[in-house]
Each structure stands twice: as structure tokens, then as C-alpha cells.
Scaffold this active site. Structure first.
Site, short mmCIF file in Angstrom:
data_model
loop_
_atom_site.label_atom_id
_atom_site.label_comp_id
_atom_site.label_asym_id
_atom_site.label_seq_id
_atom_site.Cartn_x
_atom_site.Cartn_y
_atom_site.Cartn_z
N ASP A 66 31.37 6.86 12.17
CA ASP A 66 32.05 6.04 11.19
C ASP A 66 32.86 4.54 11.89
O ASP A 66 32.86 3.80 11.28
CB ASP A 66 33.40 7.00 10.68
N GLY A 67 32.81 5.01 13.20
CA GLY A 67 33.38 3.68 13.99
C GLY A 67 32.16 2.38 13.86
O GLY A 67 32.59 1.26 13.79
N THR A 176 41.71 8.46 4.45
CA THR A 176 41.26 9.65 4.99
C THR A 176 41.29 9.77 6.61
O THR A 176 40.71 10.51 7.25
CB THR A 176 39.89 10.21 4.57
N ASN A 179 45.81 7.52 8.21
CA ASN A 179 46.92 7.56 7.19
C ASN A 179 46.97 8.99 6.96
O ASN A 179 47.94 9.62 6.68
CB ASN A 179 46.32 6.87 5.73
N SER A 181 46.33 11.53 9.01
CA SER A 181 47.11 12.35 10.28
C SER A 181 48.65 12.10 10.11
O SER A 181 49.25 12.87 10.53
CB SER A 181 46.55 11.75 11.60
N1 NAD Z 1 45.81 9.76 14.76
C1 NAD Z 1 44.85 9.42 14.08
O1 NAD Z 1 44.33 9.93 13.28
C2 NAD Z 1 44.20 7.99 14.46
C3 NAD Z 1 44.89 7.24 15.69
C4 NAD Z 1 44.08 5.84 15.74
C5 NAD Z 1 43.23 5.46 14.90
N2 NAD Z 1 42.62 6.44 14.05
C6 NAD Z 1 41.69 5.75 12.99
O2 NAD Z 1 40.55 5.67 13.62
C7 NAD Z 1 39.79 4.55 12.75
C8 NAD Z 1 38.75 4.09 13.58
O3 NAD Z 1 37.70 4.88 13.68
P1 NAD Z 1 36.79 4.98 15.02
O4 NAD Z 1 35.51 5.85 14.56
O5 NAD Z 1 36.33 3.44 15.31
O6 NAD Z 1 37.84 5.52 16.02
P2 NAD Z 1 37.78 7.00 16.96
O7 NAD Z 1 36.52 6.97 17.59
O8 NAD Z 1 39.04 6.92 17.55
O9 NAD Z 1 37.58 7.86 15.64
C9 NAD Z 1 38.51 8.37 14.60
C10 NAD Z 1 38.13 9.55 13.84
O10 NAD Z 1 38.52 9.29 12.54
C11 NAD Z 1 37.18 9.14 11.66
N3 NAD Z 1 37.17 8.27 10.64
C12 NAD Z 1 36.97 6.98 10.86
N4 NAD Z 1 37.51 6.34 9.60
C13 NAD Z 1 37.38 7.20 8.72
C14 NAD Z 1 37.35 7.27 7.33
N5 NAD Z 1 37.60 6.13 6.63
N6 NAD Z 1 37.63 8.54 6.73
C15 NAD Z 1 37.55 9.69 7.22
N7 NAD Z 1 37.47 9.68 8.62
C16 NAD Z 1 37.30 8.58 9.49
C17 NAD Z 1 36.14 9.17 12.62
O11 NAD Z 1 34.81 9.70 12.52
C18 NAD Z 1 36.55 9.88 13.81
O12 NAD Z 1 36.49 11.09 13.79
C19 NAD Z 1 41.03 3.59 12.43
O13 NAD Z 1 40.56 2.67 11.35
C20 NAD Z 1 42.26 4.72 12.38
O14 NAD Z 1 42.51 4.99 10.87
C21 NAD Z 1 43.08 7.68 13.74
N1 ATP Z 2 31.51 -2.85 17.60
C1 ATP Z 2 32.14 -2.16 18.19
N2 ATP Z 2 33.14 -2.65 18.93
C2 ATP Z 2 33.58 -1.85 19.69
N3 ATP Z 2 33.92 -0.51 19.64
C3 ATP Z 2 33.13 -0.15 18.59
C4 ATP Z 2 32.31 -0.68 17.80
N4 ATP Z 2 31.66 0.06 17.01
C5 ATP Z 2 32.00 1.38 17.26
N5 ATP Z 2 32.94 1.45 18.23
C6 ATP Z 2 33.76 2.27 18.77
O1 ATP Z 2 32.67 3.31 19.44
C7 ATP Z 2 33.32 4.55 19.16
C8 ATP Z 2 32.00 5.73 18.82
O2 ATP Z 2 31.30 5.07 17.66
P1 ATP Z 2 31.30 5.85 16.45
O3 ATP Z 2 32.56 6.02 15.81
O4 ATP Z 2 30.11 5.04 15.54
O5 ATP Z 2 30.59 7.32 16.94
P2 ATP Z 2 31.31 8.69 16.81
O6 ATP Z 2 32.73 8.68 17.30
O7 ATP Z 2 30.40 9.52 17.64
O8 ATP Z 2 31.23 9.24 15.32
P3 ATP Z 2 32.15 9.38 14.29
O9 ATP Z 2 33.16 8.18 14.21
O10 ATP Z 2 31.68 9.55 12.89
O11 ATP Z 2 33.11 10.87 14.51
C9 ATP Z 2 34.37 4.61 18.31
O12 ATP Z 2 35.52 4.84 18.93
C10 ATP Z 2 34.35 3.40 17.84
O13 ATP Z 2 35.76 2.65 17.61
#
Ligand code: NAD
Ligand code: ATP
Length: 275
Positions: A66-67, A176, A179, A181
């Protein structure tokens, strides 16, 4: 047709084989494959500078979790290209296709059997910058010890002053994520609106709030040690008022026709149906 790829930044090397397999599938169907220079370098290939790739591509592909998809949607905002998420991450709530199903999907895609979901994006004006968020913006305290006062005004009137650890302003897509959490509601992703959810408010009465997407919000923090976080990925020191509104362009996500949001909620977030 041209596709532009970005790969998950962590452990990119593990994705090399998957990327090359998908590239072969695409090329066998006359889809030219570009890869951005940062992802390419991580797997020992030559790539194209990100903006040039977005310009040249008919659609963009996030190979990761997702990130990776969130980051691609945000960074490619001004190019307004459709985005396909191929899941090579953990949760993969937003990434619709698995690498194993890519041949089946791409054949359907070429026959026009796919859906494009237009997801609302947030635009933030801060100082002379315009920033874009696909999931959410967070106004947060900087240190563990002190709470902050966050004043929110709409274009119509004063709204509220939140006192606590922070405030999440989320898109329906981001509902999801953080927000959820923080106790906010799940909002169907094709809805348009802002979800305002306080983080640990020191109050018995603060509740999450949904506002219409034509509102313009002004948000200001009284203290001078707050942070502005965009999609959990970009962090700014916050020392001036910000203006928040719906961005002109939506993000366009490519999905399988059969994708059902409630199935994804059940499968990925274990949303219960009471049975
Ligand atoms: N306590 C928390 O839940 C918390 C804290 C900080 C950031 N976040 C979220 O993490 C997001 C960034 O995601 P990331 O993957 O770069 O960071 P990350 O690697 O820290 O992962 C956050 C988790 O949220 C999930 N996620 C991200 N966007 C989602 C969505 N729209 N719907 C459902 N699940 C989703 C990802 O798959 C991952 O499991 C931020 O936009 C923020 O909303 C959550
Ligand atoms: N362009 C970017 N610059 C900085 N950080 C990034 C970038 N793309 C992704 N990331 C970060 O890299 C981390 C891992 O990537 P990603 O979320 O795609 O994989 P994952 O954590 O294995 O999968 P998921 O989010 O589906 O659980 C995330 O914390 C995301 O915020």
C-alpha cells in the site's frame, strides 16, 4: 501502450525476478515497460527519471504494498495517469492484483475489462507549497510529552479547537488507515468528503466528523512545535496556518471489474459480518 513501474523501496532486490516476469508478460502483449530510475538502480538496471516516466506512460504500476501505491499516487498527482497496484507487500489493502494473476488480468485489461475508481485527493496549501495527500494529512504534536491546540475553521464558520495529540484529516480512501486506528469511521472510498478524527483528544465529547468535499478548511496550531505529516511519508515542521481542500484531480485506480470493497474489508481487515 506504455506502462511506468515503481518498485517498493525496501528489499527492492527481492522484487527483481517478479518485475522481470511481469515485464515479459507486458512486452509479449506489446506494452512497453519503463521503470523509474531509483527502482531501476536498486535492481541493477537503467531507468527513466520519475517525471519523464510519468509523462511518457499511459498508465503507472506500483509493484509493492500500500505504501508504494500511496506514494506513487501522490508523487504522480500532476500527471493524472491511471494507476495499477500489483501486490508485493504485506497487507495490500489497496493493491488489487497479485503477481501470479497478472497474465489473466492484463488480457482482460487489453479487452477493456477493468474498472477505474476515482478517489478523492486532498490538497494542502502550506507557505508557498501545494502538497497532495492520497490517504491523509496528520497534524501532530512533535514530542511525547505535550499536547497541542489545533484550531479548525471552515470557509463558513469556526469549527472547533482540538486539544490532544493531533488531528487526522483523511480522504475516504485513507479512512481504513490511521483514521481507523484512531476510532474514525470506515467511509466507502468513492464517497467524497473529509474525515476529521482527533488523536487522543483530552475531552469526553470529541467525536470523528465527516465534512463535505466542497468545504475549505483552515487549520492552525497554537503551539510552535507541531508537525504536518502527509500520507505518513512526508513530514514538515508546522509553523503557519494550512489551507485544506479537495484537489482538482482525483487519483485513478485501476481495479478488476469483480473487485468488491466489502470483500476486501472482510479479507484484509477481518471486518465481521456477525455470523
Ligand atoms: N497507528 C496507525 O494506524 C498509523 C500510524 C501512522 C501512519 N499510519 C498510516 O500509514 C499510512 C501510510 O502507509 P504506509 O504503508 O506508507 O506506512 P506503513 O508501512 O507504516 O504501514 C501502514 C499500514 O497501513 C496500511 N494502509 C495504508 N493505507 C491504507 C488504506 N488506505 N487502507 C487500509 N490500510 C492501509 C498498510 O498496508 C500498512 O499495513 C498513512 O497514510 C497513515 O494513514 C497509520
Ligand atoms: N517513495 C517512497 N518513499 C519513501 N517511502 C516509501 C515510498 N514508497 C513506499 N515507502 C515506504 O516503504 C515501506 C514499505 O512499502 P510498502 O508499504 O509498499 O510495503 P509493505 O509495508 O510490505 O506493504 P503493505 O503496506 O501493503 O503492508 C512503507 O513504510 C512505505 O511508507
Amino acid at each position: 501502450m506504455t506502462a511506468g513501474f515503481v518498485l517498493k523501496p525496501k528489499d527492492t532486490i527481492k522484487l527483481k525476478e517478479t518485475f522481470l516476469k511481469i515485464k515479459k508478460v507486458f512486452e509479449s502483449r506489446n506494452i512497453e515497460v519503463l521503470i523509474d530510475s531509483v527502482s531501476a538502480k536498486a535492481i541493477g538496471l537503467l531507468g527513466v527519471e520519475f517525471n519523464d516516466m510519468c509523462e511518457a506512460a499511459d498508465f503507472l504500476v506500483a509493484l509493492g504494498g500500500d505504501g508504494t501505491l500511496i506514494s506513487l499516487a501522490r508523487r504522480s498527482y500532476k500527471f493524472n495517469k491511471p494507476i495499477l497496484g500489483i501486490n508485493a507487500g504485506n497487507l495490500g489493502f489497496l493493491t488489487d492484483i497479485n503477481p501470479d494473476n497478472i497474465e489473466e488480468f492484463i488480457d482482460k485489461f487489453l479487452k477493456g475489462e477493468y474498472r477505474i475508481d476515482e478517489r478523492m485527493v486532498i490538497e494542502v496549501e502550506y507557505k508557498d507549497k501545494k502538497l497532495y495527500a492520497f490517504n491523509d494529512i496528520v497534524i501532530s504534536k512533535e514530542v511525547i510529552s505535550s499536547m497541542i491546540h489545533i484550531r479548525v475553521d471552515t470557509n463558513e464558520s469556526y469549527l472547533n479547537t482540538y486539544y490532544g495529540d493531533g488531528l487526522i484529516v483523511s480522504t475516504p480512501t485513507g479512512s481504513t488507515a490511521y483514521n481507523l486506528s484512531a476510532g474514525g469511521p470506515v467511509v466507502y472510498p468513492l464517497t467524497e468528503g473529509f474525515v476529521l478524527t482527533p488523536i487522543c483528544p483530552h475531552s469526553l465529547t470529541q467525536r470523528p466528523l465527516i465534512l463535505p468535499s466542497n468545504f475549505v478548511l483552515e487549520i492552525e496550531v497554537k503551539e510552535n512545535f507541531a508537525k504536518l505529516v502527509i500520507d505518513g511519508q512526508e513530514i514538515y515542521n508546522l509553523d503557519e496556518k494550512i489551507k485544506v481542500k479537495k484537489a482538482l484531480n482525483p487519483a485513478k485506480l485501476i481495479h478488476r471489474v469483480e473487485r468488491n470493497y466489502f470483500d476486501v474489508l472482510r479479507k484484509k481487515l477481518h471486518w465481521g459480518d456477525g455470523k
